[in-house]
Design a protein around this motif. Structure first.
Motif, PDB file in Angstrom:
ATOM      1  N   LEU A 127       5.638  33.903  40.451  1.00  0.00           N
ATOM      2  CA  LEU A 127       4.837  34.278  41.606  1.00  0.00           C
ATOM      3  C   LEU A 127       4.937  35.769  41.846  1.00  0.00           C
ATOM      4  CD1 LEU A 127       6.541  31.408  42.517  1.00  0.00           C
ATOM      5  CD2 LEU A 127       4.703  31.487  44.190  1.00  0.00           C
ATOM      6  N   LEU A 128       4.022  36.269  42.665  1.00  0.00           N
ATOM      7  CA  LEU A 128       4.028  37.651  43.108  1.00  0.00           C
ATOM      8  C   LEU A 128       4.429  37.724  44.577  1.00  0.00           C
ATOM      9  CD1 LEU A 128       0.591  38.587  41.544  1.00  0.00           C
ATOM     10  CD2 LEU A 128       2.759  39.618  40.834  1.00  0.00           C
ATOM     11  N   CYS A 129       5.059  38.810  44.965  1.00  0.00           N
ATOM     12  CA  CYS A 129       5.299  39.075  46.381  1.00  0.00           C
ATOM     13  C   CYS A 129       4.915  40.523  46.660  1.00  0.00           C
ATOM     14  CB  CYS A 129       6.744  38.804  46.771  1.00  0.00           C
ATOM     15  SG  CYS A 129       7.953  39.906  46.017  1.00  0.00           S
ATOM     16  N   VAL A 130       4.770  40.853  47.930  1.00  0.00           N
ATOM     17  CA  VAL A 130       4.272  42.169  48.300  1.00  0.00           C
ATOM     18  C   VAL A 130       5.117  42.768  49.422  1.00  0.00           C
ATOM     19  CG1 VAL A 130       2.624  41.224  49.966  1.00  0.00           C
ATOM     20  CG2 VAL A 130       2.189  43.462  48.966  1.00  0.00           C
ATOM     21  N   ALA A 145       2.386  34.718  46.212  1.00  0.00           N
ATOM     22  CA  ALA A 145       1.114  34.242  45.669  1.00  0.00           C
ATOM     23  C   ALA A 145       1.348  33.675  44.281  1.00  0.00           C
ATOM     24  CB  ALA A 145       0.097  35.383  45.613  1.00  0.00           C
ATOM     25  N   LEU A 146       0.800  32.511  44.031  1.00  0.00           N
ATOM     26  CA  LEU A 146       0.914  31.878  42.718  1.00  0.00           C
ATOM     27  C   LEU A 146      -0.150  32.405  41.763  1.00  0.00           C
ATOM     28  CD1 LEU A 146       2.105  29.750  40.794  1.00  0.00           C
ATOM     29  CD2 LEU A 146       0.576  28.059  41.844  1.00  0.00           C
ATOM     30  N   SER A 182      -2.611  39.772  38.747  1.00  0.00           N
ATOM     31  CA  SER A 182      -2.606  38.329  38.496  1.00  0.00           C
ATOM     32  C   SER A 182      -1.364  37.882  37.735  1.00  0.00           C
ATOM     33  CB  SER A 182      -3.871  37.951  37.709  1.00  0.00           C
ATOM     34  OG  SER A 182      -3.767  36.653  37.166  1.00  0.00           O
ATOM     35  N   THR A 183      -0.893  36.684  38.057  1.00  0.00           N
ATOM     36  CA  THR A 183       0.136  36.018  37.265  1.00  0.00           C
ATOM     37  C   THR A 183      -0.536  35.322  36.080  1.00  0.00           C
ATOM     38  OG1 THR A 183      -0.077  33.913  38.430  1.00  0.00           O
ATOM     39  CG2 THR A 183       1.420  35.554  39.392  1.00  0.00           C
ATOM     40  N   PRO A 184       0.250  34.825  35.112  1.00  0.00           N
ATOM     41  CA  PRO A 184      -0.352  33.999  34.061  1.00  0.00           C
ATOM     42  C   PRO A 184      -1.098  32.786  34.624  1.00  0.00           C
ATOM     43  CG  PRO A 184       1.822  34.700  33.383  1.00  0.00           C
ATOM     44  CD  PRO A 184       1.664  35.126  34.812  1.00  0.00           C
ATOM     45  N   THR A 185      -0.545  32.175  35.674  1.00  0.00           N
ATOM     46  CA  THR A 185      -1.223  31.037  36.300  1.00  0.00           C
ATOM     47  C   THR A 185      -2.583  31.447  36.847  1.00  0.00           C
ATOM     48  OG1 THR A 185       0.898  30.041  36.912  1.00  0.00           O
ATOM     49  CG2 THR A 185      -1.051  29.255  38.086  1.00  0.00           C
ATOM     50  N   GLY A 186      -2.655  32.604  37.475  1.00  0.00           N
ATOM     51  CA  GLY A 186      -3.902  33.076  38.074  1.00  0.00           C
ATOM     52  C   GLY A 186      -4.848  33.721  37.093  1.00  0.00           C
ATOM     53  N   SER A 187      -4.440  33.839  35.833  1.00  0.00           N
ATOM     54  CA  SER A 187      -5.309  34.508  34.859  1.00  0.00           C
ATOM     55  C   SER A 187      -6.584  33.716  34.595  1.00  0.00           C
ATOM     56  CB  SER A 187      -4.558  34.732  33.545  1.00  0.00           C
ATOM     57  OG  SER A 187      -4.314  33.509  32.863  1.00  0.00           O
ATOM     58  N   THR A 188      -6.606  32.438  34.926  1.00  0.00           N
ATOM     59  CA  THR A 188      -7.816  31.623  34.742  1.00  0.00           C
ATOM     60  C   THR A 188      -8.624  31.517  36.032  1.00  0.00           C
ATOM     61  OG1 THR A 188      -6.482  29.629  35.137  1.00  0.00           O
ATOM     62  CG2 THR A 188      -6.877  30.256  32.840  1.00  0.00           C
ATOM     63  N   GLY A 189      -8.295  32.346  37.026  1.00  0.00           N
ATOM     64  CA  GLY A 189      -8.984  32.306  38.308  1.00  0.00           C
ATOM     65  C   GLY A 189      -9.837  33.541  38.543  1.00  0.00           C
ATOM     66  N   ILE A 259       3.838  45.696  44.847  1.00  0.00           N
ATOM     67  CA  ILE A 259       3.760  44.320  44.349  1.00  0.00           C
ATOM     68  C   ILE A 259       4.777  44.134  43.230  1.00  0.00           C
ATOM     69  CG2 ILE A 259       2.271  42.603  43.230  1.00  0.00           C
ATOM     70  CD1 ILE A 259      -0.132  44.077  44.451  1.00  0.00           C
ATOM     71  N   LYS A 260       5.497  43.029  43.274  1.00  0.00           N
ATOM     72  CA  LYS A 260       6.472  42.743  42.222  1.00  0.00           C
ATOM     73  C   LYS A 260       6.661  41.238  42.085  1.00  0.00           C
ATOM     74  CE  LYS A 260      10.258  43.521  45.525  1.00  0.00           C
ATOM     75  NZ  LYS A 260      11.472  44.335  45.806  1.00  0.00           N
ATOM     76  N   LYS A 261       7.425  40.853  41.099  1.00  0.00           N
ATOM     77  CA  LYS A 261       7.683  39.447  40.837  1.00  0.00           C
ATOM     78  C   LYS A 261       8.566  38.864  41.939  1.00  0.00           C
ATOM     79  CE  LYS A 261       9.619  36.495  37.171  1.00  0.00           C
ATOM     80  NZ  LYS A 261      10.260  36.524  35.834  1.00  0.00           N
ATOM     81  N   ALA A 262       8.188  37.672  42.425  1.00  0.00           N
ATOM     82  CA  ALA A 262       8.987  36.998  43.452  1.00  0.00           C
ATOM     83  C   ALA A 262      10.300  36.508  42.848  1.00  0.00           C
ATOM     84  CB  ALA A 262       8.208  35.831  44.047  1.00  0.00           C
ATOM     85  N   ASP A 263      11.288  36.266  43.719  1.00  0.00           N
ATOM     86  CA  ASP A 263      12.614  35.872  43.230  1.00  0.00           C
ATOM     87  C   ASP A 263      12.772  34.362  43.093  1.00  0.00           C
ATOM     88  OD1 ASP A 263      12.668  35.155  45.867  1.00  0.00           O
ATOM     89  OD2 ASP A 263      14.364  36.431  46.436  1.00  0.00           O
ATOM     90  N   PHE A 264      11.667  33.618  43.118  1.00  0.00           N
ATOM     91  CA  PHE A 264      11.716  32.178  42.870  1.00  0.00           C
ATOM     92  C   PHE A 264      10.454  31.772  42.127  1.00  0.00           C
ATOM     93  CE2 PHE A 264       9.469  32.677  46.833  1.00  0.00           C
ATOM     94  CZ  PHE A 264       8.461  31.725  46.799  1.00  0.00           C
ATOM     95  N   LYS A 265      10.451  30.548  41.582  1.00  0.00           N
ATOM     96  CA  LYS A 265       9.309  30.054  40.823  1.00  0.00           C
ATOM     97  C   LYS A 265       8.836  28.721  41.384  1.00  0.00           C
ATOM     98  CE  LYS A 265      10.547  32.316  36.458  1.00  0.00           C
ATOM     99  NZ  LYS A 265      10.808  32.135  35.000  1.00  0.00           N
ATOM    100  N   ILE A 266       7.608  28.369  41.069  1.00  0.00           N
ATOM    101  CA  ILE A 266       7.040  27.078  41.439  1.00  0.00           C
ATOM    102  C   ILE A 266       7.139  26.149  40.237  1.00  0.00           C
ATOM    103  CG2 ILE A 266       4.906  25.835  42.013  1.00  0.00           C
ATOM    104  CD1 ILE A 266       6.062  27.281  44.386  1.00  0.00           C
TER     105      ILE A 266
END
Length: 292
Positions: A127-130, A145-146, A182-189, A259-266
Motif C-alpha cells: 500500500l501507499l501512504c501520504v 491506498a491499495l 500506483s501500486t502493482p495492485t492499482g496498475s490495472t486501474g 508519498i511512500k510505502k505503507a508499513d503494512f500490507k493487505i
C-alpha cells in the motif's frame, strides 16, 4: 470461522448475497454484515433470511475473513475496515472487470468450499501512504491506498505543474491534469487508463503515471517501492485534489506531499483456480485474436 460481509449496494447483488449466506450457513459460520448495509437491506428492501446474522461497525483481530460483494471499488472501500489487522479479503464480483473481486456469481459455493478446505494462497499487497506539510486533517485517518494516490486539478480546466522529487533528487515537473502514483495492485486501474504499465502484484515496484501530460516526452516511470516521492503543485487555482483510492481531500498549493510505502500490507485470498495472469488474460482479452 468468524466472517465479515461488506457491500455498498444491494440492487443487483441480491442473488450473490443470498447465495453467499446460504454457502456460509452450510459451513456453520458466524456471519457479521456491515451495519449500514444490513440496515439498508432489512429496513428499505425488506430482505429476509433464515441464516443468523449479526452486524459490525468495525473489525478486530477475532475475524477470520472479510468477503466483499461488488466490484473492485467495493474491495477498495472494504480495506478501510481491515487496515493493519491482517484479516484476509476476497471479493464476489458483481461489477465490471473484477481484477480484485475474482469470485464469479456461479462459483460462490465452490469458492467457499475451497476457502474452508484451505485450497488457496495469500497474496500480500503493498500500500501507499501520504504525509503533507503542513498536515491536513482529512488525511490523518485512513491514510493509506491499495490502488493509487493521485494528484489532480480542482475547479479549473487549466493544467497544473507537479514538481517531482525521488528520494530528494529532482526528477521533472509534469505539466498535466495530474499525476498518479500506483501500486502493482492499482496498475490495472486508473494508471492503466492513463497509459501506465501493468505490474505483477509480486513486483516490488511503484509506477508514476502522468494524467494527460502536455510535455509530450513524459512517460510512465517504474520505481523501486522503497522510493520516497515528494510532490509540489503549482497552477492558476490555489487548490488541488488528492485522492487515496476513492477518498478525496483538497490541498492548498503551498502543501508539500510525500508519498511512500505503507508499513503494512493487505492480504488477498487467491484461489488456485484463479491467478493474476489468468485474470489479466481474461479481463484484457489478451489472445482474443483469430490468428491465435
Amino acid at each position: 470461522m468468524k466472517i465479515a460481509v461488506y457491500s455498498q449496494y444491494y440492487k443487483g447483488n441480491e442473488a450473490s448475497f443470498s447465495a453467499l449466506l446460504e454457502a456460509l450457513s452450510k459451513k456453520k459460520s458466524e456471519v457479521f454484515v456491515e451495519e449500514n448495509f444490513f440496515q439498508l437491506i432489512t429496513e428499505q428492501l425488506d430482505f429476509k433470511t433464515s441464516v443468523p446474522i449479526k452486524t459490525f461497525q468495525a473489525l478486530d483481530e477475532s475475524f477470520d475473513l472479510l468477503i466483499s460483494i461488488g466490484g473492485d471499488g467495493t474491495i477498495l472501500r472494504a480495506i478501510t475496515y481491515v487496515s493493519n489487522l491482517a484479516i484476509p479479503i476476497i471479493g464476489v464480483n458483481t461489477g465490471r472487470l473484477g481484477f480484485l473481486a475474482t469470485i464469479q456469481n456461479n462459483r460462490i459455493e465452490s469458492a467457499i468450499d475451497s476457502i474452508f478446505e484451505g485450497n488457496y494462497k495469500i497474496s500480500e499487497r503493498s500500500l501507499l501512504c501520504v504525509e503533507t506539510n503542513p498536515e491536513n486533517e482529512d488525511l490523518t485517518q485512513l491514510n493509506f491506498a491499495l490502488n493509487e494516490i493521485a494528484i489532480s486539478r480542482k475547479n479549473t480546466t487549466s493544467m497544473i505543474t507537479v514538481e517531482t522529487h525521488l528520494d530528494g533528487e529532482y526528477l521533472t515537473s509534469y505539466w498535466a491534469d495530474g499525476l498518479i502514483v500506483s501500486t502493482p495492485t492499482g496498475s490495472t486501474g486508473y494508471s492503466l487508463s492513463c497509459g501506465g504499465p501493468v505490474i505483477s502484484p509480486a513486483a516490488k515496484s511503484f509506477a508514476i503515471t502522468p494524467i494527460a501530460p502536455h510535455n509530450l516526452n513524459a512517460r510512465p516511470l517504474i520505481i523501486p517501492d522503497h522510493t520516497q516521492i515528494q510532490l509540489k503543485v503549482d497552477g492558476r487555482e490555489d487548490f488541488y485534489l488528492i485522492s487515496l483510492d476513492s477518498r478525496i481531500a483538497t490541498l492548498h498549493n503551498s502543501t508539500i506531499v510525500t508519498i511512500k510505502k505503507a508499513d503494512f500490507k493487505i492480504k488477498m485470498i487467491e484461489l488456485y483456480s484463479e491467478s493474476f495472469i489468468d485474470t489479466l488474460r481474461k479481463k484484457l482479452l489478451w489472445g482474443e485474436d483469430k490468428r491465435n
